[in-house]
Write a protein that holds these residues in place. Structure first.
Motif, PDB file in Angstrom:
ATOM      1  N   ARG A   1       3.091  13.485   7.792  1.00  0.00           N
ATOM      2  CA  ARG A   1       2.518  12.407   6.997  1.00  0.00           C
ATOM      3  C   ARG A   1       1.803  12.931   5.741  1.00  0.00           C
ATOM      4  O   ARG A   1       0.606  12.672   5.532  1.00  0.00           O
ATOM      5  CB  ARG A   1       1.539  11.584   7.845  1.00  0.00           C
ATOM      6  CG  ARG A   1       2.179  10.920   9.047  1.00  0.00           C
ATOM      7  CD  ARG A   1       3.054   9.753   8.623  1.00  0.00           C
ATOM      8  NE  ARG A   1       3.848   9.218   9.737  1.00  0.00           N
ATOM      9  CZ  ARG A   1       4.446   8.030   9.718  1.00  0.00           C
ATOM     10  NH1 ARG A   1       4.339   7.261   8.643  1.00  0.00           N
ATOM     11  NH2 ARG A   1       5.171   7.628  10.751  1.00  0.00           N
TER      12      ARG A   1
ATOM     13  N   TYR B   1       8.972   7.062  -0.189  1.00  0.00           N
ATOM     14  CA  TYR B   1       8.384   5.724  -0.319  1.00  0.00           C
ATOM     15  C   TYR B   1       8.148   5.123   1.073  1.00  0.00           C
ATOM     16  O   TYR B   1       7.100   4.509   1.330  1.00  0.00           O
ATOM     17  CB  TYR B   1       9.305   4.825  -1.139  1.00  0.00           C
ATOM     18  CG  TYR B   1       8.740   3.455  -1.408  1.00  0.00           C
ATOM     19  CD1 TYR B   1       7.880   3.244  -2.489  1.00  0.00           C
ATOM     20  CD2 TYR B   1       9.062   2.374  -0.581  1.00  0.00           C
ATOM     21  CE1 TYR B   1       7.346   1.978  -2.732  1.00  0.00           C
ATOM     22  CE2 TYR B   1       8.535   1.114  -0.824  1.00  0.00           C
ATOM     23  CZ  TYR B   1       7.682   0.925  -1.903  1.00  0.00           C
ATOM     24  OH  TYR B   1       7.155  -0.323  -2.139  1.00  0.00           O
TER      25      TYR B   1
ATOM     26  N   TYR C   1       7.471   6.625   3.802  1.00  0.00           N
ATOM     27  CA  TYR C   1       6.350   7.272   4.489  1.00  0.00           C
ATOM     28  C   TYR C   1       5.105   7.364   3.607  1.00  0.00           C
ATOM     29  O   TYR C   1       4.206   8.166   3.877  1.00  0.00           O
ATOM     30  CB  TYR C   1       6.774   8.654   4.994  1.00  0.00           C
ATOM     31  CG  TYR C   1       7.754   8.570   6.142  1.00  0.00           C
ATOM     32  CD1 TYR C   1       7.308   8.388   7.448  1.00  0.00           C
ATOM     33  CD2 TYR C   1       9.130   8.631   5.919  1.00  0.00           C
ATOM     34  CE1 TYR C   1       8.205   8.289   8.500  1.00  0.00           C
ATOM     35  CE2 TYR C   1      10.042   8.526   6.959  1.00  0.00           C
ATOM     36  CZ  TYR C   1       9.569   8.355   8.251  1.00  0.00           C
ATOM     37  OH  TYR C   1      10.474   8.247   9.299  1.00  0.00           O
ATOM     38  N   ASN C   2       5.059   6.537   2.553  1.00  0.00           N
ATOM     39  CA  ASN C   2       3.885   6.453   1.674  1.00  0.00           C
ATOM     40  C   ASN C   2       3.484   7.833   1.137  1.00  0.00           C
ATOM     41  O   ASN C   2       2.319   8.247   1.205  1.00  0.00           O
ATOM     42  CB  ASN C   2       2.705   5.810   2.403  1.00  0.00           C
ATOM     43  CG  ASN C   2       1.609   5.391   1.443  1.00  0.00           C
ATOM     44  OD1 ASN C   2       1.873   5.069   0.280  1.00  0.00           O
ATOM     45  ND2 ASN C   2       0.371   5.418   1.911  1.00  0.00           N
ATOM     46  N   CYS C   3       4.465   8.519   0.603  1.00  0.00           N
ATOM     47  CA  CYS C   3       4.285   9.896   0.133  1.00  0.00           C
ATOM     48  C   CYS C   3       4.837  10.007  -1.281  1.00  0.00           C
ATOM     49  O   CYS C   3       5.867   9.408  -1.604  1.00  0.00           O
ATOM     50  CB  CYS C   3       5.029  10.830   1.092  1.00  0.00           C
ATOM     51  SG  CYS C   3       5.326  12.487   0.493  1.00  0.00           S
TER      52      CYS C   3
ATOM     53  N   ARG D   1       3.246   4.615  -9.342  1.00  0.00           N
ATOM     54  CA  ARG D   1       2.732   4.857  -7.980  1.00  0.00           C
ATOM     55  C   ARG D   1       1.897   6.133  -7.939  1.00  0.00           C
ATOM     56  O   ARG D   1       0.838   6.185  -7.294  1.00  0.00           O
ATOM     57  CB  ARG D   1       3.914   4.949  -6.998  1.00  0.00           C
ATOM     58  CG  ARG D   1       3.535   4.732  -5.543  1.00  0.00           C
ATOM     59  CD  ARG D   1       4.778   4.431  -4.735  1.00  0.00           C
ATOM     60  NE  ARG D   1       5.585   5.614  -4.508  1.00  0.00           N
ATOM     61  CZ  ARG D   1       5.537   6.350  -3.388  1.00  0.00           C
ATOM     62  NH1 ARG D   1       4.715   6.002  -2.414  1.00  0.00           N
ATOM     63  NH2 ARG D   1       6.318   7.387  -3.237  1.00  0.00           N
TER      64      ARG D   1
ATOM     65  N   LYS E   1      -2.442   6.817  -7.363  1.00  0.00           N
ATOM     66  CA  LYS E   1      -3.060   7.846  -6.514  1.00  0.00           C
ATOM     67  C   LYS E   1      -3.999   8.729  -7.339  1.00  0.00           C
ATOM     68  O   LYS E   1      -5.139   9.004  -6.941  1.00  0.00           O
ATOM     69  CB  LYS E   1      -1.956   8.713  -5.880  1.00  0.00           C
ATOM     70  CG  LYS E   1      -2.438   9.943  -5.111  1.00  0.00           C
ATOM     71  CD  LYS E   1      -2.991   9.577  -3.766  1.00  0.00           C
ATOM     72  CE  LYS E   1      -3.183  10.803  -2.859  1.00  0.00           C
ATOM     73  NZ  LYS E   1      -4.222  11.736  -3.310  1.00  0.00           N
TER      74      LYS E   1
END
Length: 337
Positions: A91, A118, A120-122, A169, A173
């Motif tokens: 993760r 995307y 795995y929100n990475c 995106r 962050k």
């Protein structure tokens, strides 16, 4: 500076507003990407298919990230299933991958990885220093969140500037960090204003940029734009295939076995059996005034590396290198053992 930004957007195939050139080499862009997108204690996953994955992992560790690596076999690459398994397990907030791994000569497939990141929100961070302009690459279409390259490879500009781009995106962050980036020089908050990417009415002084290098980068981007990306990709692939055929006639073997995974800009040749690779490269430099390198990082002692990129990617230059290799194999000492 606006011309440079537009040129980078074209060669990266992106519409990202956060697109600029870092004052420094590719290593500077690598640190800019990692230092801005990663905070201490966060998880980072680095694909290691050569030296650049190793260095990305090192940089992330230095700022206190929890780093895991996914190691590809020598001369090979990782499958999407292997990558998804690692993303699910660790993760990470960032997944690093070198598209063109110049130490091993691997062109790593990119399709499908952006979608996995995307899922795995990475953030998907890609090093294209050795591949940009020499092999197909579509930042937006392939879901790449942070992409960087160097000025001195296919672009043929002097070293010292490094194009980089961040997706929206990635910007979310970066600009919502809990702590400041460890480097003031590479802080994207400052760089965004310096390059006019933050839409503020005025730009604050941040550092003295390498102005001459910026003009060189602008011209190199214009040259590539005039040729056209697709034409450049085709020219590099054609020259590479001509080189492969010539190497086969000389009895030399390619380090990367799968044709689709060979980097067109940097070819890795299995060090010829019975020869001292250092003697071979020294002979070619002394006799033909051509520089052929040995291995780098995990490929040291295993390969010869030949870079044919930018203006040097042509059949005429390939024939010149083949003639030099043929001469070296005929005149350098060969062990019978």
């Amino acid at each position: 500076m606006n011309d440079i930004k537009s040129g980078i957007q074209y060669v990266f195939q992106t519409r990202n507003r956060m697109t600029l050139a870092v004052s420094g080499t590719g290593h500077t862009a690598m640190e800019c990407a990692i230092f801005n997108s990663v905070e201490p204690g966060e998880s980072v996953l680095a694909a290691v298919n050569g030296i650049w994955g190793e260095r990305a992992a090192d940089m992330a560790e230095r700022i206190g990230a929890r780093v895991n690596t996914l190691v590809a076999p020598p001369g090979g690459y990782l499958t999407t299933s292997e990558i998804e398994k690692a993303l699910s397990k660790h993760r990470p907030v960032v997944f690093f991958l070198a598209h063109g791994e110049s130490s091993t000569g691997v062109l790593h497939p990119l399709d499908g990885i952006g979608e996995l990141c995307y899922k795995y929100n990475c953030l998907f961070l890609v090093d294209s220093v050795a591949s940009l302009g020499g092999a197909p690459l579509y930042m937006d279409q392939q879901g790449i969140d942070i992409l960087y390259t160097g000025s001195q490879k296919v672009l043929n500009a002097p070293p010292g500037t490094a194009p980089i781009s961040f997706s929206e995106r990635a910007c979310q962050k970066v600009f919502n960090r809990r702590s400041k980036p460890v480097s003031f020089f590479l802080d994207l908050n400052w760089l965004a204003n310096y390059w006019g990417c933050d839409e503020k009415p005025s730009r604050m002084y941040h550092h003295t940029g390498p102005v001459t290098a910026f003009y060189s980068l602008r011209e190199s981007l214009a040259v590539l734009s005039e040729e056209g990306l697709e034409n450049s990709w085709k020219r590099h692939q054609s020259a590479a295939e001509h080189f492969y055929a010539g190497l086969e006639k000389l009895g030399l073997k390619l380090f990367v076995k799968e044709k689709h995974a060979r980097l067109p800009t940097v070819t890795t040749i299995v060090a010829p059996h019975g020869y001292d690779w250092k003697e071979v490269t020294s002979y070619i430099m002394k006799t033909h005034n051509l520089e052929i390198s040995g291995g780098l990082g995990p490929s040291v002692g295993l390969v010869l590396r030949v870079g044919l990129m930018g203006c040097n990617s042509s059949k005429e230059k390939v024939d010149m290198v083949l003639a030099a290799l043929k001469d070296a194999l005929e005149h350098c000492h060969r062990s019978k053992v």
